[in-house]
Scaffold this motif. Sequence first.
Motif, PDB file in Angstrom:
ATOM      1  N   UNK A  55       0.827  -0.968   0.108  1.00 50.61           N
ATOM      2  CA  UNK A  55       0.102  -0.014   0.052  1.00 50.61           C
ATOM      3  C   UNK A  55       0.887   1.304   0.017  1.00 50.61           C
ATOM      4  N   UNK A  56       1.955   1.312   0.827  1.00 51.93           N
ATOM      5  CA  UNK A  56       2.895   2.546   0.601  1.00 51.93           C
ATOM      6  C   UNK A  56       3.387   2.574  -0.588  1.00 51.93           C
ATOM      7  N   UNK A  57       3.953   1.716  -1.223  1.00 48.79           N
ATOM      8  CA  UNK A  57       4.626   1.730  -2.562  1.00 48.79           C
ATOM      9  C   UNK A  57       3.546   2.415  -3.454  1.00 48.79           C
ATOM     10  N   UNK A  58       2.344   1.711  -3.388  1.00 51.35           N
ATOM     11  CA  UNK A  58       1.160   2.245  -4.222  1.00 51.35           C
ATOM     12  C   UNK A  58       1.007   3.638  -4.034  1.00 51.35           C
ATOM     13  N   UNK A  59       0.940   3.968  -2.958  1.00 54.87           N
ATOM     14  CA  UNK A  59       0.509   5.627  -2.480  1.00 54.87           C
ATOM     15  C   UNK A  59       1.734   6.366  -3.055  1.00 54.87           C
ATOM     16  N   UNK A  60       2.769   5.953  -2.959  1.00 53.65           N
ATOM     17  CA  UNK A  60       4.106   6.799  -3.595  1.00 53.65           C
ATOM     18  C   UNK A  60       3.643   6.909  -5.035  1.00 53.65           C
ATOM     19  N   UNK A  61       3.351   5.817  -5.839  1.00 54.19           N
ATOM     20  CA  UNK A  61       3.151   5.856  -7.281  1.00 54.19           C
ATOM     21  C   UNK A  61       1.885   6.866  -7.484  1.00 54.19           C
ATOM     22  N   UNK A  62       0.853   6.634  -6.737  1.00 54.69           N
ATOM     23  CA  UNK A  62      -0.323   7.346  -7.073  1.00 54.69           C
ATOM     24  C   UNK A  62       0.048   8.865  -7.025  1.00 54.69           C
ATOM     25  N   UNK A  63       0.768   9.302  -5.919  1.00 54.86           N
ATOM     26  CA  UNK A  63       1.053  10.665  -5.645  1.00 54.86           C
ATOM     27  C   UNK A  63       1.998  11.162  -6.686  1.00 54.86           C
ATOM     28  N   UNK A  64       2.839  10.417  -7.207  1.00 56.45           N
ATOM     29  CA  UNK A  64       3.871  10.828  -8.260  1.00 56.45           C
ATOM     30  C   UNK A  64       3.237  11.179  -9.345  1.00 56.45           C
ATOM     31  N   UNK A  65       2.037  10.328  -9.843  1.00 52.92           N
ATOM     32  CA  UNK A  65       1.334  10.503 -10.889  1.00 52.92           C
ATOM     33  C   UNK A  65       0.339  11.894 -10.676  1.00 52.92           C
ATOM     34  N   UNK A  66       0.166  11.916  -9.564  1.00 48.64           N
ATOM     35  CA  UNK A  66      -0.983  13.102  -9.354  1.00 48.64           C
ATOM     36  C   UNK A  66      -0.179  14.224  -9.472  1.00 48.64           C
ATOM     37  N   UNK A  67       1.053  14.533  -9.012  1.00 45.79           N
ATOM     38  CA  UNK A  67       1.869  15.385  -9.105  1.00 45.79           C
ATOM     39  C   UNK A  67       2.570  15.928 -10.286  1.00 45.79           C
ATOM     40  N   UNK A  68       2.815  14.946 -10.916  1.00 45.61           N
ATOM     41  CA  UNK A  68       3.276  15.108 -12.598  1.00 45.61           C
ATOM     42  C   UNK A  68       2.513  16.023 -13.313  1.00 45.61           C
ATOM     43  N   UNK A  69       1.249  16.546 -12.797  1.00 44.06           N
ATOM     44  CA  UNK A  69       0.696  17.365 -13.684  1.00 44.06           C
ATOM     45  C   UNK A  69       1.113  18.740 -13.511  1.00 44.06           C
ATOM     46  N   UNK A  70       1.800  18.976 -12.306  1.00 40.65           N
ATOM     47  CA  UNK A  70       2.231  20.273 -11.718  1.00 40.65           C
ATOM     48  C   UNK A  70       3.884  20.509 -12.026  1.00 40.65           C
ATOM     49  N   UNK A  71       4.252  21.200 -12.840  1.00 36.38           N
ATOM     50  CA  UNK A  71       5.747  21.195 -13.206  1.00 36.38           C
ATOM     51  C   UNK A  71       6.538  21.743 -11.940  1.00 36.38           C
TER      52      UNK A  71
END
Length: 108
Positions: free
Chosen positions: A29-45
Amino acid sequence: MLGYPAGASSMATVPGTFHNLLGQLQFISLAAACFVLARRDAADPARRGWVWYSVVTGLLVFASDVVFVLTFKLLDGGPVGLIARIGILVSGCWIALLAIRLMSKKVL
């Protein structure tokens, strides 16, 4: 559980089994949360640093979990405690820094 730490019973127990299952769920779950947040933050330079930090953290947490399982199975325990704590430390730092980041946001 299963002889860890030294002197413990080598038989599986119900609490030990729950501990192992929930530990696996936690790390995945922690690894998945990291990847989800990375994808979410990727939209903001402006958050490019967070994207990389989250991806690297997710990979390290996942890798520590895989190495933990392999070490436990193949090396009859070995340094599993150290390996688990590496994953806990890496993910704990990510969670703490994420909390600081979220608390520093202005509330609308």
